[in-house]
Design a protein around this motif. Structure first.
Motif, short mmCIF file in Angstrom:
data_model
loop_
_atom_site.label_atom_id
_atom_site.label_comp_id
_atom_site.label_asym_id
_atom_site.label_seq_id
_atom_site.Cartn_x
_atom_site.Cartn_y
_atom_site.Cartn_z
N CYS A 1 19.45 41.30 -44.27
CA CYS A 1 20.24 42.38 -43.68
C CYS A 1 20.70 42.02 -42.27
CB CYS A 1 19.43 43.67 -43.65
SG CYS A 1 19.08 44.36 -45.28
N LEU A 2 19.80 41.43 -41.48
CA LEU A 2 20.15 41.05 -40.11
C LEU A 2 21.19 39.94 -40.09
CD1 LEU A 2 16.64 41.11 -38.37
CD2 LEU A 2 18.48 42.79 -38.13
N LYS A 3 21.09 39.02 -41.05
CA LYS A 3 22.09 37.95 -41.14
C LYS A 3 23.46 38.51 -41.45
CE LYS A 3 22.99 33.61 -43.60
NZ LYS A 3 22.55 32.73 -44.72
N ASP A 4 23.52 39.46 -42.41
CA ASP A 4 24.79 40.10 -42.75
C ASP A 4 25.34 40.88 -41.57
OD1 ASP A 4 24.54 39.05 -45.28
OD2 ASP A 4 23.70 40.88 -46.16
N LEU A 5 24.44 41.58 -40.85
CA LEU A 5 24.87 42.36 -39.69
C LEU A 5 25.43 41.45 -38.59
CD1 LEU A 5 25.09 45.02 -38.15
CD2 LEU A 5 22.69 44.73 -37.45
N ARG A 6 24.75 40.33 -38.34
CA ARG A 6 25.23 39.39 -37.32
C ARG A 6 26.63 38.86 -37.67
NH1 ARG A 6 21.47 35.93 -37.52
NH2 ARG A 6 20.14 36.42 -35.76
N HIS A 7 26.83 38.60 -38.97
CA HIS A 7 28.13 38.12 -39.43
C HIS A 7 29.20 39.19 -39.21
CE1 HIS A 7 30.87 35.62 -41.70
NE2 HIS A 7 31.14 36.62 -42.54
N SER A 8 28.84 40.45 -39.50
CA SER A 8 29.78 41.57 -39.30
C SER A 8 30.11 41.75 -37.82
CB SER A 8 29.20 42.87 -39.86
OG SER A 8 28.92 42.74 -41.23
N LEU A 9 29.09 41.61 -36.96
CA LEU A 9 29.31 41.75 -35.52
C LEU A 9 30.25 40.68 -34.99
CD1 LEU A 9 25.67 42.56 -34.29
CD2 LEU A 9 27.60 44.14 -34.37
N THR A 10 30.13 39.46 -35.52
CA THR A 10 31.01 38.37 -35.09
C THR A 10 32.46 38.67 -35.43
OG1 THR A 10 29.19 36.80 -35.47
CG2 THR A 10 31.39 35.88 -35.23
N LYS A 11 32.67 39.28 -36.62
CA LYS A 11 34.03 39.64 -37.02
C LYS A 11 34.59 40.78 -36.17
CE LYS A 11 34.09 38.31 -41.91
NZ LYS A 11 34.22 38.80 -43.31
N CYS A 12 33.72 41.78 -35.89
CA CYS A 12 34.17 42.96 -35.14
C CYS A 12 34.41 42.65 -33.66
CB CYS A 12 33.14 44.08 -35.25
SG CYS A 12 32.97 44.74 -36.92
N ALA A 13 33.79 41.60 -33.14
CA ALA A 13 33.87 41.30 -31.71
C ALA A 13 35.30 41.06 -31.25
CB ALA A 13 33.02 40.08 -31.39
N GLN A 14 36.17 40.63 -32.16
CA GLN A 14 37.55 40.31 -31.79
C GLN A 14 38.40 41.55 -31.53
OE1 GLN A 14 38.78 37.94 -35.10
NE2 GLN A 14 37.39 36.23 -34.62
N THR A 15 37.99 42.70 -32.07
CA THR A 15 38.82 43.91 -31.96
C THR A 15 38.14 45.03 -31.19
OG1 THR A 15 37.96 44.65 -34.11
CG2 THR A 15 40.03 43.39 -34.11
N CYS A 16 36.99 44.75 -30.56
CA CYS A 16 36.22 45.80 -29.88
C CYS A 16 36.61 45.89 -28.40
CB CYS A 16 34.72 45.52 -29.99
SG CYS A 16 34.10 45.71 -31.65
N ASP A 17 36.38 47.10 -27.83
CA ASP A 17 36.58 47.25 -26.39
C ASP A 17 35.33 46.80 -25.63
OD1 ASP A 17 34.70 49.31 -26.54
OD2 ASP A 17 36.24 50.83 -26.87
#
Length: 338
Positions: free
Chosen positions: A51-67
């Motif tokens: 779960c943490l691995k999947d979450l880290r992957h999701s965070l990496t994707k979201c980092a490009q569009t976050c404030d």
């Protein structure tokens, strides 16, 4: 009428036997419960890791569009993920796990996890004592071969002792790592390379090339044992103080090199270490020259030259990396204080 003495003794033994059976029955039940708990914990840790691995992957994707605010929250989550992974490592030190490839080849699929802290510390202390005693034995063995017994048989015994010593170290270190010891990187690989080197030395046949290198190798072995003795003596004292302060893990080991925690009082070891590393380079250069000799027919000469070169590069680069990282951290502290 009172019972005969042997009947009284038999009744007492039989009563204790019944109690033993009950105690053993309870022990078996608890053991079954423990096994089920171990399986539950191992399964939960594996699930959490995924779960943490999947979450880290999701965070990496979201980092490009976050404030900026969301980025701070994501960095905080990533820090917590790293902390959780460290906790999982500590948890797994008390859970049965599959052996790595090396332990599987040597021991088979045997559970080597020690369940109590007392057993872990006892095994670690035994490992440290084994290293100390063998270092002293190898030092005296090399002195004997160099100054008193110029004999092929004693050289073979000494080289066989080196092979056995390094093989045993790799097995014991693998068991310690399965039980939570954080020794890793080059200082683990170093012993595998040393095992290979000692094995090649053992197979090197008697001849002019061997005699040309023999004294240099034995002198190097004496110096190496001396430095290892110094390292054990000072590292064990330093580790004891750092463990008492809660700054080091209880299963941290003395190593044949330099690590970041040694900056507190052990920097004086660096010249001894670098001298030994460059002696390894000198051994490599000498062997490369012997390999180019017209009378050299043995494959061991070139192989030993390569192995000594690998040891020199691994030891030197790893030590320089630690020194460089420490200087960088010191500079960052100075800049923050300014």
């Amino acid at each position: 009428m009172s019972k005969p003495k042997f009947l009284s003794e038999w009744d007492e033994i039989d009563e204790e036997y019944q109690q033993l059976q009950e105690t053993h029955k309870i022990y078996r039940q608890k053991l079954e419960e423990l096994t089920n708990l171990q399986a539950t914990c191992s399964s939960a840790i594996s699930k959490q890791r995924k779960c943490l691995k999947d979450l880290r992957h999701s965070l990496t994707k979201c980092a490009q569009t976050c404030d900026e605010k969301e980025l701070e929250q994501m960095m905080d989550i990533k820090t917590q993920i790293k902390d959780k992974e460290n906790v999982f490592f500590d948890m797994e030190a008390y859970l049965p796990k599959k052996n790595g490839l090396y332990l599987n080849l040597v021991l088979g699929n045997v559970n080597v996890t020690l369940l109590s802290n007392q057993a872990k510390f006892a095994y670690k202390d035994e490992y440290e004592k084994f290293k100390l005693y063998m270092t002293i034995i190898l030092m005296f063995g090399a002195i004997t071969c160099l100054f008193f017994l110029n004999c092929r048989v004693t050289d073979e015994i000494f080289n066989f002792l080196l092979v056995w010593y390094y093989c045993t170290l790799t097995i014991r270190e693998s068991i310690l790592m399965s039980n939570g010891s954080r020794i890793k990187g080059w200082w683990v690989s170093h012993h595998y390379v040393s095992t290979f080197l000692s094995g090649v030395m053992l197979t090197w046949p008697e001849g002019p090339m061997y005699q040309m290198f023999r004294s240099q190798f034995l002198a190097f072995s004496i110096y190496q044992s001396f430095v290892q003795f110094l390292q054990y003596y000072y590292q064990s004292g330093c580790l004891y103080r750092l463990r008492a302060l809660g700054e080091r893990n209880q299963l941290d080991l003395t190593v044949e090199g330099f690590q970041s925690w040694m900056w507190r009082g052990l920097t004086f070891l660096l010249p001894f270490l670098f001298f030994g590393h460059f002696w390894q380079l000198h051994n490599s250069v000498t062997l490369f020259r012997l390999a180019g000799h017209e009378d050299c027919k043995e494959w061991q000469v070139f192989m030993l030259a390569l192995t000594f070169l690998v040891l020199f590069l691994g030891n030197t680069l790893t030590t320089l990396k630690v020194v460089h990282q420490k200087f960088q951290k010191n500079q960052e502290k100075v800049q923050k204080s300014d």
